[in-house]
Motif scaffolding. Structure first.
Motif, PDB file in Angstrom:
ATOM      1  N   ILE A  71     -17.992  -4.883   6.130  1.00 37.53           N
ATOM      2  CA  ILE A  71     -16.863  -5.728   6.521  1.00 37.53           C
ATOM      3  C   ILE A  71     -16.621  -6.810   5.479  1.00 37.53           C
ATOM      4  N   ARG A  72     -17.688  -7.415   4.987  1.00 37.55           N
ATOM      5  CA  ARG A  72     -17.524  -8.439   3.959  1.00 37.55           C
ATOM      6  C   ARG A  72     -16.933  -7.841   2.686  1.00 37.55           C
ATOM      7  N   LEU A  73     -17.321  -6.623   2.362  1.00 35.09           N
ATOM      8  CA  LEU A  73     -16.819  -5.962   1.164  1.00 35.09           C
ATOM      9  C   LEU A  73     -15.343  -5.608   1.311  1.00 35.09           C
ATOM     10  N   ALA A  74     -14.957  -5.130   2.492  1.00 38.91           N
ATOM     11  CA  ALA A  74     -13.565  -4.722   2.718  1.00 38.91           C
ATOM     12  C   ALA A  74     -12.624  -5.907   2.828  1.00 38.91           C
ATOM     13  N   GLN A  75     -13.137  -7.049   3.273  1.00 40.59           N
ATOM     14  CA  GLN A  75     -12.330  -8.262   3.429  1.00 40.59           C
ATOM     15  C   GLN A  75     -11.056  -8.007   4.237  1.00 40.59           C
ATOM     16  N   PRO A  76     -11.201  -7.587   5.489  1.00 37.82           N
ATOM     17  CA  PRO A  76     -10.012  -7.320   6.305  1.00 37.82           C
ATOM     18  C   PRO A  76      -9.205  -8.581   6.558  1.00 37.82           C
ATOM     19  N   GLY A  77      -7.899  -8.425   6.626  1.00 45.06           N
ATOM     20  CA  GLY A  77      -7.021  -9.563   6.871  1.00 45.06           C
ATOM     21  C   GLY A  77      -7.262 -10.173   8.238  1.00 45.06           C
ATOM     22  N   GLY A  78      -7.199 -11.493   8.306  1.00 41.94           N
ATOM     23  CA  GLY A  78      -7.339 -12.175   9.586  1.00 41.94           C
ATOM     24  C   GLY A  78      -8.771 -12.350  10.045  1.00 41.94           C
ATOM     25  N   MET A  90       0.846  -1.187   0.000  1.00 44.36           N
ATOM     26  CA  MET A  90       0.000   0.000   0.000  1.00 44.36           C
ATOM     27  C   MET A  90       0.885   1.242   0.000  1.00 44.36           C
ATOM     28  N   THR A  91       0.355   2.320  -0.569  1.00 46.50           N
ATOM     29  CA  THR A  91       1.097   3.564  -0.661  1.00 46.50           C
ATOM     30  C   THR A  91       0.358   4.688   0.060  1.00 46.50           C
ATOM     31  N   VAL A  92       1.063   5.786   0.271  1.00 45.11           N
ATOM     32  CA  VAL A  92       0.443   6.970   0.859  1.00 45.11           C
ATOM     33  C   VAL A  92      -0.718   7.437  -0.002  1.00 45.11           C
ATOM     34  N   GLU A  93      -0.536   7.406  -1.317  1.00 43.16           N
ATOM     35  CA  GLU A  93      -1.603   7.853  -2.209  1.00 43.16           C
ATOM     36  C   GLU A  93      -2.837   6.956  -2.114  1.00 43.16           C
ATOM     37  N   ASP A  94      -2.645   5.667  -1.851  1.00 40.51           N
ATOM     38  CA  ASP A  94      -3.792   4.782  -1.643  1.00 40.51           C
ATOM     39  C   ASP A  94      -4.649   5.289  -0.486  1.00 40.51           C
ATOM     40  N   PHE A  95      -3.999   5.692   0.588  1.00 40.66           N
ATOM     41  CA  PHE A  95      -4.734   6.166   1.760  1.00 40.66           C
ATOM     42  C   PHE A  95      -5.360   7.534   1.506  1.00 40.66           C
ATOM     43  N   ILE A 147     -21.256   3.805   7.113  1.00 41.44           N
ATOM     44  CA  ILE A 147     -20.172   2.831   7.123  1.00 41.44           C
ATOM     45  C   ILE A 147     -20.113   2.065   5.806  1.00 41.44           C
ATOM     46  N   PHE A 148     -21.264   1.593   5.352  1.00 45.00           N
ATOM     47  CA  PHE A 148     -21.266   0.805   4.115  1.00 45.00           C
ATOM     48  C   PHE A 148     -20.910   1.656   2.904  1.00 45.00           C
ATOM     49  N   GLN A 149     -21.540   2.796   2.750  1.00 45.93           N
ATOM     50  CA  GLN A 149     -21.312   3.614   1.557  1.00 45.93           C
ATOM     51  C   GLN A 149     -19.874   4.135   1.513  1.00 45.93           C
ATOM     52  N   ALA A 150     -19.307   4.485   2.648  1.00 45.71           N
ATOM     53  CA  ALA A 150     -17.909   4.924   2.679  1.00 45.71           C
ATOM     54  C   ALA A 150     -16.977   3.783   2.299  1.00 45.71           C
ATOM     55  N   THR A 151     -17.281   2.584   2.768  1.00 45.73           N
ATOM     56  CA  THR A 151     -16.471   1.411   2.436  1.00 45.73           C
ATOM     57  C   THR A 151     -16.604   1.060   0.960  1.00 45.73           C
ATOM     58  N   ARG A 152     -17.821   1.108   0.452  1.00 41.84           N
ATOM     59  CA  ARG A 152     -18.047   0.822  -0.967  1.00 41.84           C
ATOM     60  C   ARG A 152     -17.294   1.816  -1.848  1.00 41.84           C
ATOM     61  N   ALA A 153     -17.380   3.095  -1.506  1.00 40.59           N
ATOM     62  CA  ALA A 153     -16.700   4.117  -2.303  1.00 40.59           C
ATOM     63  C   ALA A 153     -15.188   3.908  -2.284  1.00 40.59           C
ATOM     64  N   THR A 154     -14.655   3.529  -1.135  1.00 41.59           N
ATOM     65  CA  THR A 154     -13.220   3.251  -1.039  1.00 41.59           C
ATOM     66  C   THR A 154     -12.841   2.072  -1.918  1.00 41.59           C
ATOM     67  N   ARG A 155     -13.662   1.037  -1.857  1.00 40.85           N
ATOM     68  CA  ARG A 155     -13.359  -0.185  -2.614  1.00 40.85           C
ATOM     69  C   ARG A 155     -13.381   0.069  -4.119  1.00 40.85           C
ATOM     70  N   GLU A 156     -14.143   1.052  -4.542  1.00 43.59           N
ATOM     71  CA  GLU A 156     -14.209   1.358  -5.970  1.00 43.59           C
ATOM     72  C   GLU A 156     -12.932   2.028  -6.486  1.00 43.59           C
ATOM     73  N   VAL A 157     -12.176   2.668  -5.587  1.00 42.01           N
ATOM     74  CA  VAL A 157     -10.949   3.342  -6.026  1.00 42.01           C
ATOM     75  C   VAL A 157      -9.682   2.615  -5.587  1.00 42.01           C
ATOM     76  N   ILE A 158      -9.768   1.846  -4.498  1.00 41.13           N
ATOM     77  CA  ILE A 158      -8.616   1.099  -3.986  1.00 41.13           C
ATOM     78  C   ILE A 158      -9.064  -0.337  -3.753  1.00 41.13           C
ATOM     79  N   CYS A 210      -8.127  -2.839  -2.070  1.00 41.63           N
ATOM     80  CA  CYS A 210      -7.686  -3.544  -0.867  1.00 41.63           C
ATOM     81  C   CYS A 210      -8.222  -2.777   0.334  1.00 41.63           C
ATOM     82  N   ASN A 211      -8.093  -3.345   1.514  1.00 38.97           N
ATOM     83  CA  ASN A 211      -8.642  -2.712   2.708  1.00 38.97           C
ATOM     84  C   ASN A 211      -7.651  -1.693   3.274  1.00 38.97           C
ATOM     85  N   THR A 212      -7.873  -0.434   2.971  1.00 38.38           N
ATOM     86  CA  THR A 212      -7.019   0.622   3.499  1.00 38.38           C
ATOM     87  C   THR A 212      -7.604   1.282   4.733  1.00 38.38           C
ATOM     88  N   ASN A 213      -8.940   1.356   4.829  1.00 42.68           N
ATOM     89  CA  ASN A 213      -9.489   2.251   5.849  1.00 42.68           C
ATOM     90  C   ASN A 213     -10.762   1.772   6.534  1.00 42.68           C
TER      91      ASN A 213
END
Length: 300
Positions: free
Chosen positions: A131-138, A42-47, A69-80, A82-85
């Motif tokens: 949470i299912r959309l973000a697929q956090p590690g572990g 992951m990079t700074v620009e990803d975050f 929570i869901f809409q913010a996660t969905r929007a993040t997933r559309e641009v990055i 992986c689970n950044t945030n």
């Protein structure tokens, strides 16, 4: 009391969120992605892109807590991809909800406590989907109210089931104790001493990690490295405590950062709590300024 225009409020909240995320990225936090060192694919620009994508939904007063929570996660997933945030989103959404629902005479924490007590099963359902959309590690299975299934409890009740193994869930069930009782006081002391917010963020991160095992680390390693991580943070904290120029501690931070990253140690939950601290400080400042003027949050 006269309310502020909705656009003004959204802009103020969004600015607070983006500033908090940027400040955390500009703080040297060993093991984490920052302007000093990138890692974990992951990079700074990803975050940065993640903050820009998620912010408008977190600040939208027309969305419920779970929808934020869901809409913010969905929007993040559309641009990055992986689970950044996810952790940041989970912690930020109730803070924004609290500001938007705050009542006259309430503090931010008072309003937050009320928001958390009022969570619904629908909030839990939206959050499980996030949470299912973000697929956090572990992410492992749970014998009760597993996120892979539809929830049968409120979001607060779901967090109560996870509070002993997840420090973000612990914030929901303990009124953000780590943020308000530990992180924010430490932030103000460090900022007063050094006059530099990025180094105050370092002090917050180090202070939390030396006292509280990181959930993200323990999901990967169990407790095998917990003592070592705390010991290294105590070493950094001691160096910071005797320095009027915190940048002198940079070589030690670089040493620990390299050590952590070579071992795959990423204190991601502690970084999320650091963002929550920086955001809460800004929201409290906004509310304080609001009380001194004719307008106030929320729109009522």
């Amino acid at each position: 009391m006269t309310s502020v225009p909705i656009l003004t409020q959204r802009n103020a909240l969004l600015s607070a969120y983006l500033q908090a995320c940027e400040t955390e990225l500009r703080a040297f936090k060993p093991g984490n992605v920052s302007v000093y060192s990138e890692a974990h694919d992951m990079t700074v620009e990803d975050f940065r892109h993640s903050a820009v994508a998620s912010g408008p939904f977190l600040c939208n007063p027309d969305l419920s807590l779970g929808e934020k929570i869901f809409q913010a996660t969905r929007a993040t997933r559309e641009v990055i991809h992986c689970n950044t945030n996810l952790g940041i989103v989970l912690l930020a959404a109730p803070l924004f909800q609290a500001v938007q629902e705050i009542r006259e005479g309430e503090t931010l924490r008072n309003a937050l406590q009320r928001v958390l007590r009022a969570t619904t099963q629908a909030d839990a359902d939206w959050t499980y989907k996030a949470i299912r959309l973000a697929q956090p590690g572990g992410l492992g299975g749970s014998p009760d109210q597993d996120v892979r299934d539809a929830p049968e409890v409120t979001l607060l009740e779901a967090m109560r089931l996870a509070e002993n193994r997840d420090r973000i869930a612990y914030q929901f069930t303990n009124s953000y104790a780590d943020v308000f009782d530990l992180a924010i006081p430490r932030y103000h002391i460090a900022l007063s001493h050094w006059g530099n917010e990025e180094w105050a963020a370092v002090a917050v991160f180090v202070g939390l990690l030396k006292r509280i095992p990181d959930s993200h680390i323990e999901r990967k390693f169990g407790t095998r490295v917990t003592g070592m991580v705390a010991s290294r943070m105590m070493q950094i904290d001691k160096a910071l405590s005797v320095s009027d120029r915190p940048e002198q501690v940079t070589p030690l931070l670089q040493e620990v950062d390299a050590e952590f990253k070579s071992g795959g140690i990423n204190p991601g939950t502690t970084a999320d709590l650091t963002v929550a601290c920086l955001l809460a400080v800004r929201l409290e400042a906004l509310l304080s300024r609001c009380k001194r003027k004719t307008g106030c949050f929320p729109e009522t």
